[in-house]
Design an enzyme around this catalytic site. Structure first.
Site, mmCIF file in Angstrom:
data_model
loop_
_atom_site.group_PDB
_atom_site.id
_atom_site.type_symbol
_atom_site.label_atom_id
_atom_site.label_comp_id
_atom_site.label_asym_id
_atom_site.label_seq_id
_atom_site.Cartn_x
_atom_site.Cartn_y
_atom_site.Cartn_z
ATOM 1 N N GLN A 30 -14.529 2.309 2.223
ATOM 2 C CA GLN A 30 -13.975 1.888 0.930
ATOM 3 C C GLN A 30 -13.714 3.102 0.049
ATOM 4 O O GLN A 30 -14.556 3.983 -0.074
ATOM 5 C CB GLN A 30 -14.943 0.929 0.227
ATOM 6 C CG GLN A 30 -14.376 0.332 -1.041
ATOM 7 C CD GLN A 30 -15.309 -0.694 -1.681
ATOM 8 O OE1 GLN A 30 -16.473 -0.810 -1.328
ATOM 9 N NE2 GLN A 30 -14.774 -1.435 -2.630
ATOM 10 N N HIS A 32 -10.733 -5.756 -2.374
ATOM 11 C CA HIS A 32 -9.369 -5.874 -1.883
ATOM 12 C C HIS A 32 -9.347 -6.063 -0.376
ATOM 13 O O HIS A 32 -10.287 -5.697 0.331
ATOM 14 C CB HIS A 32 -8.514 -4.658 -2.277
ATOM 15 C CG HIS A 32 -9.013 -3.343 -1.755
ATOM 16 N ND1 HIS A 32 -10.113 -2.692 -2.281
ATOM 17 C CD2 HIS A 32 -8.542 -2.548 -0.764
ATOM 18 C CE1 HIS A 32 -10.291 -1.549 -1.636
ATOM 19 N NE2 HIS A 32 -9.359 -1.445 -0.706
ATOM 20 N N PHE A 33 -8.265 -6.640 0.100
ATOM 21 C CA PHE A 33 -8.043 -6.879 1.520
ATOM 22 C C PHE A 33 -6.767 -6.174 1.949
ATOM 23 O O PHE A 33 -5.772 -6.193 1.230
ATOM 24 C CB PHE A 33 -7.901 -8.388 1.799
ATOM 25 C CG PHE A 33 -9.195 -9.130 1.697
ATOM 26 C CD1 PHE A 33 -9.940 -9.417 2.830
ATOM 27 C CD2 PHE A 33 -9.677 -9.528 0.464
ATOM 28 C CE1 PHE A 33 -11.154 -10.093 2.737
ATOM 29 C CE2 PHE A 33 -10.881 -10.205 0.350
ATOM 30 C CZ PHE A 33 -11.624 -10.485 1.495
ATOM 31 N N HIS A 34 -6.818 -5.566 3.130
ATOM 32 C CA HIS A 34 -5.663 -4.917 3.737
ATOM 33 C C HIS A 34 -5.061 -5.878 4.760
ATOM 34 O O HIS A 34 -5.781 -6.414 5.602
ATOM 35 C CB HIS A 34 -6.080 -3.648 4.488
ATOM 36 C CG HIS A 34 -6.650 -2.582 3.615
ATOM 37 N ND1 HIS A 34 -5.909 -1.505 3.197
ATOM 38 C CD2 HIS A 34 -7.897 -2.418 3.098
ATOM 39 C CE1 HIS A 34 -6.677 -0.717 2.456
ATOM 40 N NE2 HIS A 34 -7.884 -1.258 2.380
ATOM 41 N N ASP A 52 0.864 -1.179 0.000
ATOM 42 C CA ASP A 52 0.000 0.000 0.000
ATOM 43 C C ASP A 52 0.902 1.231 0.000
ATOM 44 O O ASP A 52 1.789 1.349 0.846
ATOM 45 C CB ASP A 52 -0.893 -0.015 1.240
ATOM 46 C CG ASP A 52 -2.037 0.977 1.169
ATOM 47 O OD1 ASP A 52 -1.789 2.140 0.756
ATOM 48 O OD2 ASP A 52 -3.159 0.621 1.524
#
Length: 144
Positions: free
Chosen positions: A101, A107-109, A37
């Protein structure tokens, strides 16, 4: 944006998947793409996205895509743990603007956490790309 809508093929994650936008790659297989990220909330903040999906959020994703996607999330989370030795790992996923969001591609963090270290605010500051590359190499080396 609400929970309902049309997938925008121009979103930043779609561009990353097509090679039209840069990213710092951590891991990739036939189902998922994991990358750092650029606006991390902690050291090692990694994103995992499905490669072949136009789901904007978890509620839109096909069940047959979720199995391999979640296996990829777990695989990357284990590598983050092995590489960075955090005290905990937060795995989050948001559905709709009111939930936080901002990019409408599922997506996944994966966010490593350390005792006594506060969580940064997302999009507060862009990370140094060379630092991200070094972290990505550490994490990637631990993927089994």
């Amino acid at each position: 944006m609400s929970l309902d809508g049309t997938y925008d093929a121009g979103n930043i994650f779609a561009k990353i998947l097509r090679g039209e936008a840069p990213s710092v790659r951590v891991f990739e297989d036939e189902h998922v793409f994991a990358f750092m990220d650029v606006f991390p909330q902690s050291k090692g903040h990694t994103l995992v996205i499905p490669k072949h999906s136009t789901a904007r959020n978890l509620l839109e994703e096909a069940p047959e895509t979720l199995g391999p996607l979640m296996a990829g999330v777990q695989r990357v989370a284990k590598a983050v743990r092995a590489a960075l030795n955090p005290d905990g790992i937060m795995i989050s996923q948001f559905n709709g603007a009111p939930a936080g969001q901002t990019v409408y591609h599922l997506h996944f963090h994966i966010i490593p956490r350390w005792e006594g270290t506060p969580l940064g605010r997302h999009a507060e500051g862009m990370a140094d790309v060379e630092e991200l590359k070094a972290l990505a190499a550490q994490i990637s080396a631990k993927i089994s």
